[in-house]
Design an enzyme around this catalytic site. Structure first.
Site, PDB file in Angstrom:
ATOM      1  N   ALA A 253     -32.981  20.571 -14.315  1.00 22.81           N
ATOM      2  CA  ALA A 253     -32.160  21.787 -14.400  1.00 22.81           C
ATOM      3  C   ALA A 253     -31.153  21.718 -15.551  1.00 22.81           C
ATOM      4  O   ALA A 253     -30.651  20.639 -15.844  1.00 22.81           O
ATOM      5  CB  ALA A 253     -31.405  21.974 -13.082  1.00 22.81           C
ATOM      6  N   PRO A 254     -30.871  22.829 -16.219  1.00 21.32           N
ATOM      7  CA  PRO A 254     -31.351  24.194 -15.975  1.00 21.32           C
ATOM      8  C   PRO A 254     -32.747  24.492 -16.531  1.00 21.32           C
ATOM      9  O   PRO A 254     -33.176  25.639 -16.495  1.00 21.32           O
ATOM     10  CB  PRO A 254     -30.293  25.053 -16.671  1.00 21.32           C
ATOM     11  CG  PRO A 254     -29.819  24.202 -17.819  1.00 21.32           C
ATOM     12  CD  PRO A 254     -29.874  22.787 -17.319  1.00 21.32           C
ATOM     13  N   LYS A 257     -35.334  21.821 -21.375  1.00 21.53           N
ATOM     14  CA  LYS A 257     -36.411  20.973 -21.917  1.00 21.53           C
ATOM     15  C   LYS A 257     -37.721  21.293 -21.199  1.00 21.53           C
ATOM     16  O   LYS A 257     -38.783  21.267 -21.812  1.00 21.53           O
ATOM     17  CB  LYS A 257     -36.041  19.494 -21.808  1.00 21.53           C
ATOM     18  CG  LYS A 257     -34.843  19.149 -22.679  1.00 21.53           C
ATOM     19  CD  LYS A 257     -34.540  17.701 -22.743  1.00 21.53           C
ATOM     20  CE  LYS A 257     -33.223  17.461 -23.454  1.00 21.53           C
ATOM     21  NZ  LYS A 257     -32.027  17.848 -22.640  1.00 21.53           N
ATOM     22  N   ASP A 275     -35.197  18.752  -9.471  1.00 21.38           N
ATOM     23  CA  ASP A 275     -33.746  18.589  -9.556  1.00 21.38           C
ATOM     24  C   ASP A 275     -33.244  18.541  -8.130  1.00 21.38           C
ATOM     25  O   ASP A 275     -33.822  19.160  -7.238  1.00 21.38           O
ATOM     26  CB  ASP A 275     -33.076  19.724 -10.333  1.00 21.38           C
ATOM     27  CG  ASP A 275     -31.738  19.277 -10.906  1.00 21.38           C
ATOM     28  OD1 ASP A 275     -31.674  18.930 -12.100  1.00 21.38           O
ATOM     29  OD2 ASP A 275     -30.748  19.233 -10.133  1.00 21.38           O
ATOM     30  N   ASP A 334     -34.439  12.843 -18.475  1.00 18.33           N
ATOM     31  CA  ASP A 334     -33.238  13.305 -19.184  1.00 18.33           C
ATOM     32  C   ASP A 334     -32.102  13.100 -18.179  1.00 18.33           C
ATOM     33  O   ASP A 334     -31.771  13.983 -17.395  1.00 18.33           O
ATOM     34  CB  ASP A 334     -33.427  14.785 -19.560  1.00 18.33           C
ATOM     35  CG  ASP A 334     -32.304  15.304 -20.430  1.00 18.33           C
ATOM     36  OD1 ASP A 334     -31.772  14.525 -21.240  1.00 18.33           O
ATOM     37  OD2 ASP A 334     -31.947  16.494 -20.299  1.00 18.33           O
ATOM     38  N   CYS A 384     -26.947  12.426 -22.997  1.00 17.64           N
ATOM     39  CA  CYS A 384     -26.059  13.063 -23.979  1.00 17.64           C
ATOM     40  C   CYS A 384     -24.708  12.350 -23.949  1.00 17.64           C
ATOM     41  O   CYS A 384     -23.667  12.972 -23.922  1.00 17.64           O
ATOM     42  CB  CYS A 384     -25.920  14.556 -23.703  1.00 17.64           C
ATOM     43  SG  CYS A 384     -25.241  14.944 -22.091  1.00 17.64           S
TER      44      CYS A 384
HETATM   45  N1  SAM Z   1     -33.086  18.273 -18.617  1.00 16.84           N
HETATM   46  C1  SAM Z   1     -32.128  19.328 -18.383  1.00 16.84           C
HETATM   47  C2  SAM Z   1     -32.231  20.356 -19.503  1.00 16.84           C
HETATM   48  O1  SAM Z   1     -32.559  19.991 -20.622  1.00 16.84           O
HETATM   49  O2  SAM Z   1     -31.992  21.543 -19.233  1.00 16.84           O
HETATM   50  C3  SAM Z   1     -30.714  18.783 -18.241  1.00 16.84           C
HETATM   51  C4  SAM Z   1     -30.603  17.735 -17.157  1.00 16.84           C
HETATM   52  S1  SAM Z   1     -28.962  17.221 -16.809  1.00 16.84           S
HETATM   53  C5  SAM Z   1     -28.660  16.095 -18.083  1.00 16.84           C
HETATM   54  C6  SAM Z   1     -29.188  16.152 -15.445  1.00 16.84           C
HETATM   55  C7  SAM Z   1     -29.658  16.839 -14.173  1.00 16.84           C
HETATM   56  O3  SAM Z   1     -29.992  15.795 -13.237  1.00 16.84           O
HETATM   57  C8  SAM Z   1     -28.651  17.707 -13.451  1.00 16.84           C
HETATM   58  O4  SAM Z   1     -29.133  19.023 -13.359  1.00 16.84           O
HETATM   59  C9  SAM Z   1     -28.541  17.100 -12.039  1.00 16.84           C
HETATM   60  O5  SAM Z   1     -28.477  18.061 -11.008  1.00 16.84           O
HETATM   61  C10 SAM Z   1     -29.829  16.317 -11.950  1.00 16.84           C
HETATM   62  N2  SAM Z   1     -29.857  15.155 -11.013  1.00 16.84           N
HETATM   63  C11 SAM Z   1     -28.880  14.258 -10.760  1.00 16.84           C
HETATM   64  N3  SAM Z   1     -29.334  13.333  -9.872  1.00 16.84           N
HETATM   65  C12 SAM Z   1     -30.612  13.652  -9.583  1.00 16.84           C
HETATM   66  C13 SAM Z   1     -31.609  13.097  -8.726  1.00 16.84           C
HETATM   67  N4  SAM Z   1     -31.352  12.005  -7.994  1.00 16.84           N
HETATM   68  N5  SAM Z   1     -32.822  13.696  -8.670  1.00 16.84           N
HETATM   69  C14 SAM Z   1     -33.076  14.812  -9.396  1.00 16.84           C
HETATM   70  N6  SAM Z   1     -32.174  15.391 -10.212  1.00 16.84           N
HETATM   71  C15 SAM Z   1     -30.962  14.815 -10.307  1.00 16.84           C
END
Ligand code: SAM
Length: 464
Positions: A253-254, A257, A275, A334, A384
């Protein structure tokens, strides 16, 4: 809370003596991790807005040439308002063919001074301030205060509340010496309509006309493309998805990618987007719908637990998690991270303890990723942040922990090498790529004047 602007121009000793112990530790760690000695240089990198805006085109639905025309047309109209003949440059990136790079308005050509009228002020919160500096308008939820005399259509001066002391709906003049001047705009709402009880805060509150960053503002229909930082666009290219692949985007999310990967696969193959937050999964679904992408299945799921399942396949498409081991051709991790690569930053309040919590979660995500990846499969890891504990040291841990993973070049390599002395050999430092304040590419400045980011790529081998 660190206000980066206040650190500029002072000696390291003076700055450190003024900071609280926890702030001092974060600043020292950052300096070490980006190989800088001067706090001013670090603070300047954080407060400045990247000069270039990058747009990732949905090449599944449109062409780069068409989107360049759409953007240029809007900028030409704005140049009339600005009273100038030239518009910022709008070009296709020489390397990433689905990326458009847009320059800035010349910020020196204008008298970008706040209006000398205390009664025409709008105070916005920090996230809104950051978005406006990167080319957005002021949306209603980001407004903290507006002078009562402001009428729709009035010119207003916009400030960000860096001290975070302005209460929502504050009625008096907000006399804080640290409020940061962001720019000038036209009010589209009044104070009354903004803060009326039981009224949902939606829509544009101030349409920006000038900002101190000079970053242009334009809108694109979502099916054509979206604003994305250069390293984020690069990241999906490093994954190199092929049209028949089964791909897992573990922390999706969101979905910026996810949709990029789906677009590169021309709507074929299948991408599983996970997510852990339900609301965020709705965003992914909405984004896929807006971009007309049907090859994504999004699920609310904790990706650390996405293995050890007996996944069902129906008409060649896999269903909900968990999944069998060795299922995916490619995996994108990511990872959730301390996000210390975000720019511009008007202030920073992350504690050492918070920053230290991410490596543990990243390790758990890696354990699941390695199980779920097919032999010969590709795993891309990105963050990031600038911290080595979440980047170089994490890669070093992975290589020691999983003997069936091999570090391979994160090509196309655009960024600088990883830091030495953090567990990686000199050769390994050049297989990963890192964007941050100590990396500069003078031939293609938009490729380095961007956010902080880290990318590593692994291949799963059967055994060593
Ligand atoms: N890849 C996304 C993009 O480019 O739009 C951005 C991802 S953001 C860096 C990290 C995401 O990891 C957040 O949306 C968060 O809710 C999710 N997250 C955190 N822990 C997680 C878990 N254990 N399993 C799945 N998602 C997780």
């Amino acid at each position: 809370m660190i206000n980066w602007s206040l650190l500029i121009g002072n000696s390291n000793l003076e700055v450190l003596s003024r900071l609280k112990e926890s702030e001092k530790n974060i600043v020292k760690k950052l300096l070490m991790d980006v190989s800088l000695t001067d706090i001013t240089k670090l603070a300047h990198w954080y407060v400045s807005t990247p000069t270039y805006t990058t747009v990732r085109i949905n090449t599944f639905k449109t062409t780069v040439e068409h989107v360049i025309e759409v953007i240029k047309l809007q900028l030409c109209k704005q140049s009339v308002d600005h009273g100038v003949n030239d518009i910022p440059s709008v070009k296709q990136d020489s390397l990433l063919k689905d990326c458009i790079v847009i320059g800035c308005w010349d910020v020196n050509r204008k008298l970008l001074q706040p209006l000398n009228k205390k009664q025409n002020e709008v105070i916005i919160d920090i996230p809104c301030g950051v978005s406006v500096l990167r080319g957005a308008n002021v949306f209603a939820p980001g407004v903290m205060a507006m002078s009562p005399s402001v009428k729709e259509g009035d010119f207003v001066t916009v400030y960000a509340d860096v001290s975070k002391k302005c209460l929502k709906g504050f009625l008096k003049y907000y006399d804080d010496p640290y409020k940061k001047y962001i720019g000038l705009g036209i009010a589209k709402m009044t104070r009354k309509s903004l803060f009326e009880i039981n009224r949902q805060q939606i829509g544009i509150a101030v349409e920006m006309k000038e900002t101190v960053s000079g970053v242009p503002s334009f809108t694109l229909p979502p099916e054509l493309g979206l604003l994305q930082n250069y390293p984020s666009i690069l990241c999906s290219h490093v994954l190199n998805p092929q049209s028949e692949d089964l791909i897992l985007d573990m922390c999706a999310a969101p979905g910026n990618k996810t949709t990029h990967i789906a677009s590169l696969m021309k709507g074929k193959g299948q991408i599983i987007a996970l997510d852990k937050t339900e609301k965020k999964i709705e965003r992914i679904k909405e984004n896929c719908k807006n971009q007309h992408l049907n090859n994504v299945s999004a699920y609310v799921f904790d990706a650390t637990k996405a293995f050890d399942g007996n996944c069902i396949t129906e008409r060649g498409r896999v269903k909900a998690p968990p999944y069998n081991e060795n299922t995916f051709d490619r995996i994108l991790l990511d990872a959730p991270c301390s996000a210390l690569g975000q720019r511009p930053q008007l202030s920073q309040s992350l504690s050492f303890k918070q920053a230290d919590s991410f490596p543990l979660l990243q390790k758990r995500l890696f354990k699941a990723a390695v199980k779920l990846l097919k032999p010969n499969g590709t795993l891309v890891f990105s963050t990031c942040t600038l911290l080595v504990t979440e980047n170089e040291s994490m890669v070093s841990w992975v290589l020691n922990e999983f003997l069936d993973l091999q570090l391979v070049p994160a090509e196309p390599i655009v960024g600088g090498p990883g830091n030495k002395n953090c567990g990686l050999t000199e050769e390994q430092c050049h297989l990963v790529q890192k964007f941050g304040p100590s990396y500069c590419n003078s031939s293609f400045p938009h490729q380095s004047d961007t956010v902080g980011f880290f990318i590593a790529k692994f291949k799963k081998i059967k055994s060593r």
